[in-house]
Design a protein around this motif. Structure first.
Motif, PDB file in Angstrom:
ATOM      1  N   VAL A   6       0.865  -1.179   0.000  1.00  0.00           N
ATOM      2  CA  VAL A   6       0.000   0.000   0.000  1.00  0.00           C
ATOM      3  C   VAL A   6       0.895   1.221   0.000  1.00  0.00           C
ATOM      4  CG1 VAL A   6      -1.879   1.234   1.121  1.00  0.00           C
ATOM      5  CG2 VAL A   6      -1.745  -1.262   1.322  1.00  0.00           C
ATOM      6  N   HIS A   7       0.819   2.003  -1.074  1.00  0.00           N
ATOM      7  CA  HIS A   7       1.586   3.237  -1.200  1.00  0.00           C
ATOM      8  C   HIS A   7       0.735   4.433  -0.794  1.00  0.00           C
ATOM      9  CE1 HIS A   7       4.740   1.311  -3.628  1.00  0.00           C
ATOM     10  NE2 HIS A   7       3.794   0.757  -4.369  1.00  0.00           N
ATOM     11  N   GLY A   8       1.354   5.567  -0.630  1.00  0.00           N
ATOM     12  CA  GLY A   8       0.637   6.838  -0.500  1.00  0.00           C
ATOM     13  C   GLY A   8      -0.254   6.947   0.709  1.00  0.00           C
ATOM     14  N   ILE A   9       0.176   6.366   1.826  1.00  0.00           N
ATOM     15  CA  ILE A   9      -0.611   6.443   3.059  1.00  0.00           C
ATOM     16  C   ILE A   9      -0.334   7.787   3.732  1.00  0.00           C
ATOM     17  CG2 ILE A   9      -1.015   5.412   5.314  1.00  0.00           C
ATOM     18  CD1 ILE A   9       0.032   2.756   4.120  1.00  0.00           C
ATOM     19  N   GLY A  10      -1.376   8.587   3.913  1.00  0.00           N
ATOM     20  CA  GLY A  10      -1.189   9.883   4.560  1.00  0.00           C
ATOM     21  C   GLY A  10      -0.826   9.748   6.021  1.00  0.00           C
ATOM     22  N   ALA A  11      -1.538   8.862   6.723  1.00  0.00           N
ATOM     23  CA  ALA A  11      -1.278   8.625   8.148  1.00  0.00           C
ATOM     24  C   ALA A  11      -1.445   7.135   8.409  1.00  0.00           C
ATOM     25  CB  ALA A  11      -2.236   9.428   9.016  1.00  0.00           C
ATOM     26  N   LEU A  12      -0.332   6.466   8.713  1.00  0.00           N
ATOM     27  CA  LEU A  12      -0.370   5.046   9.073  1.00  0.00           C
ATOM     28  C   LEU A  12      -0.494   4.967  10.586  1.00  0.00           C
ATOM     29  CD1 LEU A  12      -0.016   2.075   8.035  1.00  0.00           C
ATOM     30  CD2 LEU A  12       2.401   2.320   8.630  1.00  0.00           C
ATOM     31  N   CYS A  13      -1.690   4.592  11.062  1.00  0.00           N
ATOM     32  CA  CYS A  13      -1.934   4.482  12.505  1.00  0.00           C
ATOM     33  C   CYS A  13      -1.556   3.068  12.927  1.00  0.00           C
ATOM     34  CB  CYS A  13      -3.390   4.766  12.825  1.00  0.00           C
ATOM     35  SG  CYS A  13      -3.878   6.433  12.436  1.00  0.00           S
ATOM     36  N   ALA A  22      -0.129   7.369  21.369  1.00  0.00           N
ATOM     37  CA  ALA A  22      -1.144   6.640  20.603  1.00  0.00           C
ATOM     38  C   ALA A  22      -1.823   7.590  19.609  1.00  0.00           C
ATOM     39  CB  ALA A  22      -2.183   6.049  21.556  1.00  0.00           C
ATOM     40  N   PRO A  23      -2.177   7.075  18.434  1.00  0.00           N
ATOM     41  CA  PRO A  23      -2.102   5.681  17.997  1.00  0.00           C
ATOM     42  C   PRO A  23      -0.853   5.338  17.175  1.00  0.00           C
ATOM     43  CG  PRO A  23      -3.516   6.879  16.491  1.00  0.00           C
ATOM     44  CD  PRO A  23      -3.043   7.883  17.521  1.00  0.00           C
ATOM     45  N   GLY A  24       0.286   5.930  17.476  1.00  0.00           N
ATOM     46  CA  GLY A  24       1.536   5.580  16.802  1.00  0.00           C
ATOM     47  C   GLY A  24       1.525   5.899  15.323  1.00  0.00           C
ATOM     48  N   VAL A  25       1.282   7.169  14.990  1.00  0.00           N
ATOM     49  CA  VAL A  25       1.102   7.577  13.596  1.00  0.00           C
ATOM     50  C   VAL A  25       2.446   7.771  12.895  1.00  0.00           C
ATOM     51  CG1 VAL A  25       0.167   9.348  12.067  1.00  0.00           C
ATOM     52  CG2 VAL A  25      -1.103   8.670  14.114  1.00  0.00           C
ATOM     53  N   GLY A  63      -3.354   9.221  -0.085  1.00  0.00           N
ATOM     54  CA  GLY A  63      -3.278  10.124   1.060  1.00  0.00           C
ATOM     55  C   GLY A  63      -4.203   9.778   2.208  1.00  0.00           C
ATOM     56  N   ALA A  64      -4.977   8.705   2.083  1.00  0.00           N
ATOM     57  CA  ALA A  64      -5.912   8.322   3.151  1.00  0.00           C
ATOM     58  C   ALA A  64      -5.167   7.723   4.337  1.00  0.00           C
ATOM     59  CB  ALA A  64      -6.930   7.324   2.618  1.00  0.00           C
ATOM     60  N   ALA A  65      -5.848   7.675   5.470  1.00  0.00           N
ATOM     61  CA  ALA A  65      -5.304   7.041   6.666  1.00  0.00           C
ATOM     62  C   ALA A  65      -5.500   5.530   6.579  1.00  0.00           C
ATOM     63  CB  ALA A  65      -5.996   7.583   7.912  1.00  0.00           C
ATOM     64  N   VAL A  66      -4.577   4.800   7.184  1.00  0.00           N
ATOM     65  CA  VAL A  66      -4.644   3.341   7.242  1.00  0.00           C
ATOM     66  C   VAL A  66      -4.497   2.911   8.699  1.00  0.00           C
ATOM     67  CG1 VAL A  66      -3.524   1.173   6.575  1.00  0.00           C
ATOM     68  CG2 VAL A  66      -3.784   3.017   4.897  1.00  0.00           C
ATOM     69  N   LEU A  67      -5.364   1.994   9.133  1.00  0.00           N
ATOM     70  CA  LEU A  67      -5.414   1.535  10.527  1.00  0.00           C
ATOM     71  C   LEU A  67      -5.290   0.019  10.569  1.00  0.00           C
ATOM     72  CD1 LEU A  67      -8.923   3.112  11.322  1.00  0.00           C
ATOM     73  CD2 LEU A  67      -6.764   4.360  11.248  1.00  0.00           C
ATOM     74  N   PRO A  68      -4.984  -0.540  11.744  1.00  0.00           N
ATOM     75  CA  PRO A  68      -5.111  -1.992  11.886  1.00  0.00           C
ATOM     76  C   PRO A  68      -6.579  -2.406  11.721  1.00  0.00           C
ATOM     77  CG  PRO A  68      -3.879  -1.036  13.727  1.00  0.00           C
ATOM     78  CD  PRO A  68      -4.499   0.104  12.981  1.00  0.00           C
ATOM     79  N   ALA A 353      -5.933  -8.323  22.697  1.00  0.00           N
ATOM     80  CA  ALA A 353      -5.552  -8.751  24.046  1.00  0.00           C
ATOM     81  C   ALA A 353      -6.703  -9.456  24.746  1.00  0.00           C
ATOM     82  CB  ALA A 353      -5.092  -7.550  24.864  1.00  0.00           C
ATOM     83  N   ALA A 354      -7.937  -8.988  24.507  1.00  0.00           N
ATOM     84  CA  ALA A 354      -9.110  -9.608  25.131  1.00  0.00           C
ATOM     85  C   ALA A 354      -9.379 -11.004  24.587  1.00  0.00           C
ATOM     86  CB  ALA A 354     -10.339  -8.722  24.926  1.00  0.00           C
ATOM     87  N   LEU A 355      -8.718 -11.365  23.482  1.00  0.00           N
ATOM     88  CA  LEU A 355      -8.841 -12.707  22.921  1.00  0.00           C
ATOM     89  C   LEU A 355      -7.535 -13.488  23.045  1.00  0.00           C
ATOM     90  CD1 LEU A 355     -10.916 -11.911  19.699  1.00  0.00           C
ATOM     91  CD2 LEU A 355     -11.734 -12.819  21.878  1.00  0.00           C
ATOM     92  N   GLY A 356      -6.590 -12.942  23.788  1.00  0.00           N
ATOM     93  CA  GLY A 356      -5.318 -13.624  23.983  1.00  0.00           C
ATOM     94  C   GLY A 356      -4.488 -13.732  22.724  1.00  0.00           C
ATOM     95  N   LEU A 357      -4.703 -12.815  21.771  1.00  0.00           N
ATOM     96  CA  LEU A 357      -3.998 -12.849  20.492  1.00  0.00           C
ATOM     97  C   LEU A 357      -2.858 -11.838  20.497  1.00  0.00           C
ATOM     98  CD1 LEU A 357      -7.129 -13.002  18.169  1.00  0.00           C
ATOM     99  CD2 LEU A 357      -5.642 -14.910  18.814  1.00  0.00           C
ATOM    100  N   THR A 358      -1.682 -12.266  20.133  1.00  0.00           N
ATOM    101  CA  THR A 358      -0.511 -11.386  20.152  1.00  0.00           C
ATOM    102  C   THR A 358       0.064 -11.146  18.759  1.00  0.00           C
ATOM    103  OG1 THR A 358       0.951 -13.287  20.551  1.00  0.00           O
ATOM    104  CG2 THR A 358       0.108 -12.117  22.489  1.00  0.00           C
ATOM    105  N   ASP A 359      -0.655 -11.557  17.721  1.00  0.00           N
ATOM    106  CA  ASP A 359      -0.124 -11.446  16.361  1.00  0.00           C
ATOM    107  C   ASP A 359      -0.870 -10.440  15.500  1.00  0.00           C
ATOM    108  OD1 ASP A 359      -2.501 -12.838  16.136  1.00  0.00           O
ATOM    109  OD2 ASP A 359      -1.741 -14.245  14.616  1.00  0.00           O
ATOM    110  N   ARG A 360      -1.752  -9.640  16.098  1.00  0.00           N
ATOM    111  CA  ARG A 360      -2.569  -8.710  15.311  1.00  0.00           C
ATOM    112  C   ARG A 360      -2.964  -7.507  16.149  1.00  0.00           C
ATOM    113  NH1 ARG A 360      -6.891 -13.159  14.094  1.00  0.00           N
ATOM    114  NH2 ARG A 360      -4.968 -14.338  14.345  1.00  0.00           N
ATOM    115  N   GLY A 361      -3.642  -6.553  15.498  1.00  0.00           N
ATOM    116  CA  GLY A 361      -4.058  -5.337  16.192  1.00  0.00           C
ATOM    117  C   GLY A 361      -3.031  -4.231  16.120  1.00  0.00           C
ATOM    118  N   VAL A 362      -1.853  -4.528  15.573  1.00  0.00           N
ATOM    119  CA  VAL A 362      -0.759  -3.570  15.432  1.00  0.00           C
ATOM    120  C   VAL A 362      -0.206  -3.699  14.020  1.00  0.00           C
ATOM    121  CG1 VAL A 362       1.556  -2.938  16.222  1.00  0.00           C
ATOM    122  CG2 VAL A 362      -0.155  -3.670  17.878  1.00  0.00           C
ATOM    123  N   LEU A 363       0.120  -2.576  13.382  1.00  0.00           N
ATOM    124  CA  LEU A 363       0.761  -2.597  12.066  1.00  0.00           C
ATOM    125  C   LEU A 363       2.263  -2.463  12.274  1.00  0.00           C
ATOM    126  CD1 LEU A 363      -1.759  -0.450  10.011  1.00  0.00           C
ATOM    127  CD2 LEU A 363      -1.613  -2.943  10.182  1.00  0.00           C
TER     128      LEU A 363
END
Length: 406
Positions: A6-13, A22-25, A63-68, A353-363
Motif C-alpha cells: 500500500v503506497h501513498g498512506i497519509g497517516a499510518l496508525c 497513541a495511535p503511533g502515527v 493520502g488516506a489514513a490506514v489503521l489496523p 488482548a481480550a482474545l489472547g492474540l498477540t499477532d494482530r491489532g498492530v501494524l
C-alpha cells in the motif's frame, strides 16, 4: 507466494506503543505484506523498490489514513429469529426484565436458535460477519449461548467454527457461553451437564468459556464451578460481569485469571483495580449501554485503574443489533470517556488482548497484515464521523478482501 503493498498512506496508525503517543502515527507511509505477514510498515521514503516482492498487488491509498483491522472481542452473531418488537416495547417504557419475565428476551432467541440446523445458523452468522468485514472488522469473537440444551449449544459452536473456514470473512474466535439464560428445567442438573459433558465437547470446538454472572442469570459460585471444570479441558475463562447489577463477577474474573471481564457498568473502583492487578482486560460494550439506558461504559475508569481496555460491538438480537466497530469506537468516546486515540487502540490491539492474540491489532513488521484503508486522510474520523461510511478498503491476512468502491 502472495504479496501486497500500500503506497501513498497519509497517516499510518500503527497502534504500536513503541512509537510513542497513541495511535503511533507514521506520516507519508507505506505498508508491505508477504504471505499475510507485514514485512514493512514505515515511511515510504525509506522503502526501496527492491523491498517490494515481485508480483505484489500494489494499492495507492491516495493520502488516506490506514489503521489496523478492528478486533471485535465480544459478539453473539450466530442466532435465528427477530426481536424488533422488543426494541419497540423498550422504547415505550417496558423494561428488559419485564420482557424477559413474559417469555421474551434471551429466551425468545433461544427458542428460534435452538431449533436451527448448523447450516441455517452458519448462513445467518455469515451475513453478519460479511457486514462486519465491510466495516473494517478483521477478527471477530463468536459466542454460543442460545441453546440451553447440549446439542443446540454444540450446533451453535459448529456454526461458529464453520465461519472460520470461509476466507472472505473475518477470522473467527469461538467461545462457549454455556451459562447465559436460565434453563426451563432443574438448574443444578443443567449446570452439572455444562460442567461435565458441555466443557468436554466444547473444548473440541472453542478456545474460551464464558458465563453471564448477574441478577437473573448465574451466581458467582456457579460461574466459578464452570471455570474450574473448563480449565481442565484447556478452555480459558471470560465473563459477562456487573452489567445489570453488582454481582461479584468482576472479582471472580480477577481471582480466576480470566482473559477478560466484559460490560462492567456496575463495577466499583475496587473491582477495576482488582482486574488491573490480575491482568484482566476490561471490555466495554457501549452500544449495549446505550440501548439499555443503564450506567455508561466505564472506559475512563478502567484506564484510571490501570486496566487494558477493549471495545466491542456485543452484536446480538436483543440489546445491540450492530455489526459496526467504527460506531462502537465513536460511542466509546461519547459515552465511555475515552479519547479517539484510546478508543482506536481499544478497538484494535485492545480487542486482540481480550482474545489472547498477540499477532494482530498492530501494524508492525512480523504481525498479521489486517488493515483498513479509510476514505479520508484523518484517522480521527473513525470516532468523529458518527455512524459514517468511512471505510474504503479492507485488507485481510495480506489480501485485498474489500476493494475500494471509488
Amino acid at each position: 507466494m502472495s504479496a501486497l503493498v500500500v503506497h501513498g498512506i497519509g497517516a499510518l496508525c500503527t497502534c504500536d506503543p513503541s512509537l510513542g503517543e497513541a495511535p503511533g502515527v507514521v506520516r507519508d507511509a507505506a505498508l508491505v505484506a508477504r504471505d499475510g505477514v507485514i514485512v514493512y510498515a514505515g515511511p515510504e521514503s525509506e522503502l526501496e523498490r527492491s523491498d517490494i516482492p515481485r508480483g505484489a498487488l500494489e494499492i495507492h491509498a491516495r493520502g488516506a489514513a490506514v489503521l489496523p483491522g478492528f478486533v471485535d472481542a465480544h459478539t453473539h452473531i450466530v442466532w435465528l429469529g427477530d426481536r424488533g418488537d422488543e426494541y419497540a416495547q423498550r422504547a415505550a417504557g417496558v423494561s428488559y426484565e419485564e420482557i424477559a419475565a413474559s417469555g421474551g428476551g434471551i429466551r425468545a432467541t433461544v427458542r428460534a436458535t435452538a431449533a436451527g440446523s448448523v447450516e441455517e445458523l452458519a448462513t445467518a452468522g455469515r451475513e453478519r460477519a460479511r457486514r462486519m468485514l465491510a466495516g473494517g472488522t478483521t477478527t471477530v469473537e463468536v459466542k454460543s449461548g442460545y441453546g440451553l440444551d447440549h446439542e443446540a449449544e454444540m450446533r451453535q459452536l459448529d456454526a461458529a467454527d464453520r465461519l472460520r473456514r470461509w476466507d472472505d470473512l473475518p477470522d473467527a474466535v469461538v467461545t462457549y457461553l454455556a451459562l447465559h439464560a436460565l434453563p426451563d428445567g432443574p438448574r443444578d442438573a443443567y449446570v452439572d451437564d455444562v460442567c461435565s459433558r458441555g466443557v468436554a465437547d466444547a473444548a473440541k470446538r472453542a478456545s474460551f468459556v464464558d458465563a453471564f454472572c448477574d441478577t437473573g442469570a448465574y451466581t458467582v459460585a456457579e460461574c466459578e464451578r464452570l471455570f474450574t471444570a473448563a480449565r481442565g479441558h484447556g478452555l480459558r475463562p471470560k465473563i459477562h460481569a456487573e452489567q445489570r447489577s453488582h454481582s461479584g463477577g468482576a472479582l471472580l474474573a480477577a481471582q480466576a485469571g480470566a482473559v477478560s471481564a466484559d460490560h462492567l457498568e456496575h463495577a466499583t473502583n475496587t473491582d477495576l483495580e482488582a482486574l488491573s492487578s490480575a491482568g484482566v482486560v476490561g471490555v466495554i460494550l457501549p452500544g449495549a449501554s446505550l440501548v439499555l439506558g443503564g450506567p455508561p461504559p466505564p472506559g475512563r475508569r478502567l484506564l484510571e485503574a490501570g486496566c487494558r481496555v477493549a471495545v466491542a460491538t456485543d452484536c446480538n438480537p436483543g440489546t445491540c443489533y450492530s455489526e459496526s466497530m467504527p460506531l462502537m469506537i465513536s460511542l466509546a468516546v461519547a459515552l465511555g470517556g475515552l479519547t479517539p486515540a484510546q478508543a482506536l487502540v481499544a478497538g484494535t490491539v485492545g480487542g486482540a488482548a481480550a482474545l489472547g492474540l498477540t499477532d494482530r491489532g498492530v501494524l508492525r513488521r512480523g504481525f498479521r497484515c489486517d488493515a483498513v484503508i479509510l476514505k479520508t486522510p484523518s484517522w480521527v474520523d473513525v470516532a468523529y464521523h458518527l455512524g459514517g461510511d468511512i471505510v474504503a478498503s479492507v485488507i485481510l491476512d495480506g489480501r485485498l478482501a474489500v476493494p475500494s468502491k471509488t
